[in-house]
Scaffold this active site. Sequence first.
Site, PDB file in Angstrom:
ATOM      1  N   ASN A 264      -7.960 -25.657  22.232  1.00  0.00           N
ATOM      2  CA  ASN A 264      -8.097 -27.119  22.176  1.00  0.00           C
ATOM      3  C   ASN A 264      -6.976 -27.776  21.377  1.00  0.00           C
ATOM      4  OD1 ASN A 264      -9.098 -26.049  19.817  1.00  0.00           O
ATOM      5  ND2 ASN A 264     -11.086 -27.053  19.930  1.00  0.00           N
ATOM      6  N   CYS A 265      -6.329 -27.024  20.500  1.00  0.00           N
ATOM      7  CA  CYS A 265      -5.197 -27.585  19.756  1.00  0.00           C
ATOM      8  C   CYS A 265      -3.992 -27.842  20.665  1.00  0.00           C
ATOM      9  CB  CYS A 265      -4.793 -26.658  18.616  1.00  0.00           C
ATOM     10  SG  CYS A 265      -6.074 -26.457  17.352  1.00  0.00           S
TER      11      CYS A 265
ATOM     12  N   PRO B 156     -33.051 -16.755   7.913  1.00  0.00           N
ATOM     13  CA  PRO B 156     -32.247 -15.544   7.692  1.00  0.00           C
ATOM     14  C   PRO B 156     -31.763 -14.860   8.967  1.00  0.00           C
ATOM     15  CG  PRO B 156     -34.570 -15.131   7.191  1.00  0.00           C
ATOM     16  CD  PRO B 156     -34.429 -16.616   7.371  1.00  0.00           C
TER      17      PRO B 156
ATOM     18  N   TYR C 171     -27.348 -17.741  12.042  1.00  0.00           N
ATOM     19  CA  TYR C 171     -26.075 -18.002  11.380  1.00  0.00           C
ATOM     20  C   TYR C 171     -25.412 -19.208  12.055  1.00  0.00           C
ATOM     21  CZ  TYR C 171     -26.638 -13.241   9.570  1.00  0.00           C
ATOM     22  OH  TYR C 171     -27.116 -12.118   8.957  1.00  0.00           O
TER      23      TYR C 171
ATOM     24  N   TYR D 162      15.628 -14.463   1.268  1.00  0.00           N
ATOM     25  CA  TYR D 162      16.775 -15.360   1.133  1.00  0.00           C
ATOM     26  C   TYR D 162      17.937 -14.897   1.999  1.00  0.00           C
ATOM     27  CZ  TYR D 162      21.201 -17.164  -0.482  1.00  0.00           C
ATOM     28  OH  TYR D 162      22.451 -17.706  -0.499  1.00  0.00           O
TER      29      TYR D 162
END
Length: 611
Positions: free
Chosen positions: A93-94, A330, A333, A482
């Site tokens: 979806n991004c 419990p 989720y 670097y």
Amino acid sequence: GIFLAMLATRAIILERKPSACNQMFLSKAQRIVPSFRRARAAVLVRAMATAPKKVVVVGGVAGGASCAARLRRLSETTDITVFEKGPYVSFANCGLPYHVGDVIQEESKLLVANVAKFRSWFNVDVKESTEVVSIDRKAKTVTAKDLKSGEEKQYPYDKLVLSPGAAAIRPPLPGLDLPGIFSMKTIPDTRAVKSWIKEHDVKTAVVVGGGFIGLEMVENLVHLGIKTSLVEMLPQVMPPLDPEMVEPLHDHLRKKGVTLHLGDGVAGFEKNPAGSGLLVATASGAKHQADLVMLVIGVRPETGLAKAAGLELGARGGIKVDDSMRTSDPDIYAVGDAVEVRDVVTGKYTLVPLAGPANRQGRIVADAICGAEPSRFRGVQGTAVVGVFGMTVASTGASEKTLRREGIAHDKVYLHINNHAGYYPGAATIDLKLMFSPKDGKILGMQAVGVGEGVEKRVDVVAMAMQMGGTVYDLEEAELCYAPQYGSAKDPVNMAGMVAANVLRGMHPVEQWDDLDAITSDPNALLVDVREPGEVEKACVKGAVNWPLSTLRQKLPELPKDKKLYIYCQVGLRGYLATRQLLLSGRDAVNISGGFRSFQQCPPASPTAKM
């Protein structure tokens, strides 16, 4: 055996967090349990054998799909079913705005995994275009409705995972249902927008909302040759960032031909009486013509199913979960955009609709369900990035706005520094803001913006340092890659750490442009510009005297000792050098962080910017 497994697990965890104490433990653990990794592997195998028989996942995309795939990697015996209300169980979806702009030309590229792939790779049963409409917690069943046939059927579960995501906000505004107004959340949304652009020969567009998706839509519509305006209720785009850090982006957008209407929220929509298209009305009374309107003002968590099932919601309206992503039931989720998570800087619970946390939460739930290891979700720091017309804006941790609102003590420094060695072609400036604790230098947040490469790289480095509880002293000592085309011997990350560390050590007293009114009204204060005369002639701060750094040492005997000297240069370096000279000569001097460039980036509405 259990003792050895516990010892092994703890040893592996502590390997990731080296310290003197942890190293002592590891040394003992490795002597006592030479094969501790094999012992832990045995525990995992036993955990897999006790995995639940049936797991139902409601919602795919990021969190749900990741959970299902991880579950299968942990257990071959668990029956896994994924219900996805939309037509695609797992898509990027991004990437949707970039498909609208033809940067991603093939729609199929957005499909991360389909039903066939889930079946053949993971033996997971995926039911697309099927909405779970209710949960019977007592019977441990869900009722799912086939959206094509209308048929409803019940499915049992041992463990249930909710990944419902978030819905695009569509406020009850006049004219909201007029043709030509679109959201951007799904692949069908992209199809609708692309068809509208083609069929109606769209020439003008208004994007309502200046967040991530809004900015990406602006860029992609301009890419298609559409004249685009942006309407934002707040006085800035990218609301999570501090206002001065997005001023460069405002300028950049205007240079690319985008018209900004900031601080003026949308009030409604109406047909254009003068012709085709729409008029977007704003709170100020203005009306903006558009052939296409993108309404992308944010999302709200999809919690209807959880609420109806009696699951506890948090103060922000999201599903309340613990650090294993377990809800108040419990056996249930929840993951992704619909859950409330702890902000690791403020300690408060919040909503963070980002793909990275959702994916990690899905994995954690799979581990928790299978008992694989003590996997915990540590919280979020909101690390994020957006690219707009070649400019990168990235951040991690808390903004200064948030720190002030929460009453968290903080210092800050600004840097304007090259992304790589200045002598190597193509060097570009990164505007950088680092926030840290004045007590111990702990990093609280960082924001960076620039048109060169490597902006998000620096934020990522700092994000990792924050995750490990790092300080500005760690940044100054960080050993980073670097080569002249990639960075400098003192990387911008190192420099940020060095500047901040010098502030904390008392070697580099700093002031901020926020306090300019107090400075200029104090008869015992003197504002000093240490740039060269040619620079001062182009632009300067009203009321400042010019003592160029190049001649400052020779003029020291003539300079006053009875005033506090507030020093600034162009970006901060020469101001620091001048401040050190003045301090060592017995004068009271402070450097204004970020120099004149930071002054120029003060938002137009602030008193500082009017000086």
